[in-house]
Scaffold this active site. Structure first.
Site, mmCIF file in Angstrom:
data_model
loop_
_atom_site.group_PDB
_atom_site.id
_atom_site.type_symbol
_atom_site.label_atom_id
_atom_site.label_comp_id
_atom_site.label_asym_id
_atom_site.label_seq_id
_atom_site.Cartn_x
_atom_site.Cartn_y
_atom_site.Cartn_z
ATOM 1 N N LYS A 1 -2.631 2.634 1.968
ATOM 2 C CA LYS A 1 -3.600 3.400 3.119
ATOM 3 C C LYS A 1 -2.852 3.441 4.170
ATOM 4 O O LYS A 1 -1.667 2.961 4.534
ATOM 5 C CB LYS A 1 -5.007 2.595 3.180
ATOM 6 C CG LYS A 1 -5.912 3.149 2.288
ATOM 7 C CD LYS A 1 -7.192 2.460 2.348
ATOM 8 C CE LYS A 1 -8.025 3.180 3.778
ATOM 9 N NZ LYS A 1 -7.971 4.274 3.703
ATOM 10 N N GLY A 2 -3.325 4.614 4.931
ATOM 11 C CA GLY A 2 -2.690 4.781 6.353
ATOM 12 C C GLY A 2 -1.777 6.092 6.596
ATOM 13 O O GLY A 2 -1.185 6.632 7.347
ATOM 14 N N LYS B 1 -3.476 10.118 -6.779
ATOM 15 C CA LYS B 1 -3.474 8.667 -6.037
ATOM 16 C C LYS B 1 -3.378 7.460 -7.114
ATOM 17 O O LYS B 1 -3.106 6.309 -6.557
ATOM 18 C CB LYS B 1 -4.788 8.452 -5.325
ATOM 19 C CG LYS B 1 -4.981 9.624 -4.380
ATOM 20 C CD LYS B 1 -4.002 10.023 -3.347
ATOM 21 C CE LYS B 1 -4.427 11.108 -2.410
ATOM 22 N NZ LYS B 1 -5.530 10.839 -1.678
ATOM 23 N N ASP C 1 -13.836 4.957 1.702
ATOM 24 C CA ASP C 1 -12.721 5.404 2.525
ATOM 25 C C ASP C 1 -11.679 6.033 1.378
ATOM 26 O O ASP C 1 -11.837 5.753 0.093
ATOM 27 C CB ASP C 1 -11.913 4.485 3.157
ATOM 28 C CG ASP C 1 -10.849 4.871 4.343
ATOM 29 O OD1 ASP C 1 -10.614 6.058 4.276
ATOM 30 O OD2 ASP C 1 -10.528 4.201 5.144
ATOM 31 N N GLY C 2 -10.718 6.846 1.553
ATOM 32 C CA GLY C 2 -9.849 7.497 0.713
ATOM 33 C C GLY C 2 -8.517 6.333 0.664
ATOM 34 O O GLY C 2 -8.634 5.409 0.985
ATOM 35 N N ALA C 3 -7.276 6.884 -0.152
ATOM 36 C CA ALA C 3 -6.503 5.945 -0.211
ATOM 37 C C ALA C 3 -5.251 7.037 -0.468
ATOM 38 O O ALA C 3 -5.439 8.118 -1.078
ATOM 39 C CB ALA C 3 -6.538 4.912 -1.248
ATOM 40 N N GLU D 1 -9.091 1.117 9.653
ATOM 41 C CA GLU D 1 -9.865 1.279 8.487
ATOM 42 C C GLU D 1 -9.587 -0.185 7.769
ATOM 43 O O GLU D 1 -10.803 -0.513 7.001
ATOM 44 C CB GLU D 1 -8.698 2.317 7.357
ATOM 45 C CG GLU D 1 -9.034 3.485 7.724
ATOM 46 C CD GLU D 1 -7.910 4.552 7.193
ATOM 47 O OE1 GLU D 1 -8.289 5.545 6.949
ATOM 48 O OE2 GLU D 1 -6.647 3.911 6.628
HETATM 49 C C1 5RP Z 1 -5.771 7.575 6.350
HETATM 50 C C2 5RP Z 1 -5.881 7.134 5.077
HETATM 51 C C3 5RP Z 1 -6.693 8.225 3.723
HETATM 52 O O1 5RP Z 1 -7.545 7.667 3.337
HETATM 53 C C4 5RP Z 1 -5.567 8.426 3.074
HETATM 54 O O2 5RP Z 1 -4.353 9.052 3.685
HETATM 55 C C5 5RP Z 1 -6.040 9.459 2.162
HETATM 56 O O3 5RP Z 1 -6.100 10.804 2.658
HETATM 57 P P1 5RP Z 1 -6.496 11.968 1.758
HETATM 58 O O4 5RP Z 1 -7.927 11.777 1.450
HETATM 59 O O5 5RP Z 1 -6.547 12.975 2.863
HETATM 60 O O6 5RP Z 1 -5.679 12.209 0.568
HETATM 61 O O7 5RP Z 1 -5.484 5.946 4.622
HETATM 62 O O8 5RP Z 1 -5.110 6.738 7.136
#
Ligand code: 5RP
Length: 225
Positions: free
Chosen positions: A95-96, A122, A82-84, A104
């Site tokens: 996150k979120g 990030k 997942d991203g962050a 998540e």
């Molecule tokens: C979604 C998240 C995403 O992982 C976070 O917002 C990062 O998003 P991106 O990869 O578009 O920068 O937590 O709820």
């Protein structure tokens, strides 16, 4: 920050995927790169199943041919990616930003390995410049806003472009809590937030991340604690 950096991180994560794995599949633009690259491997013959962390990611997976399951059928996952929105030196996360923090966190918690993919924007010394998403029951909005103010945050109800309250996939509201870059004890704040009545979940992920794959324009490096 370039899209190539996100893609580079996603590429490194896809390399961790092995035949037969049960995957947690994240949400956001970096996770979408992961889904697209994973789909290429699936369409080339790799067999995996995934649990998506949002309706948005589920839709993308389905469209690209990645088989999906759920945590009833598959309660343990081999790897979640997942991203962050932010991560610090101890690999605590915020996150979120995409509103998917509850699913998540459930998916990350069900995974033996939780890997974060991110670009350098990030990476922070102290969490909190990014407003911390807190998912709530609507009737608790005002008491929680007061309590969050006592904790040092300005809480703003997340809204859609139409000015309506944003609803998470689980139909809750989200308070975006501006602490400023002052969250020096993420686990402590996480514990406090979890005790507040009306809080369904918060976007602090502490002690969950095995590694961050940090992408730049031409490579990804591994960050661990
Ligand atoms: C979604 C998240 C995403 O992982 C976070 O917002 C990062 O998003 P991106 O990869 O578009 O920068 O937590 O709820």
């Amino acid at each position: 920050m370039s899209d190539e950096a996100k893609q580079m991180a996603a590429r490194a994560a896809v390399e961790l995927v092995q035949e037969g794995m049960r995957l947690g599949i994240g949400t956001g633009s970096t996770a979408a790169h992961f889904i697209r690259l994973l789909a290429q491997r699936v369409n080339a013959g790799l067999s995996v199943t995934g649990v998506a962390t949002s309706e948005q990611s589920a839709e993308l997976c389905t469209r690209l041919g990645i088989p999906l399951t759920n945590l009833d059928e598959t309660p343990t996952l081999d790897l979640a990616v997942d991203g962050a929105d932010e991560f610090d030196g101890a690999l605590n996360l915020i996150k979120g930003g995409g509103g998917a923090l509850l699913r998540e966190k459930i998916v990350a918690g069900a995974a033996k390995r939780f890997v974060v993919i991110a670009d350098a924007s990030k990476q922070v010394a102290v969490l909190g410049a990014f407003p911390l998403p807190v998912e709530i029951i609507p009737m608790a909005r005002q008491p929680l806003s007061l309590r969050l103010a006592e904790l040092g945050a300005v809480a703003t109800l997340r809204q859609t472009a139409d000015g309506e309250p944003f609803r998470s996939d689980e139909n809750h509201w989200i308070l975006d809590c501006a602490f400023g870059p002052t969250i020096t004890d993420p686990p402590g704040l996480a514990r406090t937030l979890s005790t507040l009545p009306g809080v369904v979940e918060h976007g602090l992920f502490c002690g969950m991340t095995e590694r961050v794959l940090l992408g730049s324009d031409d490579q990804a490096i591994v960050i661990t604690v």
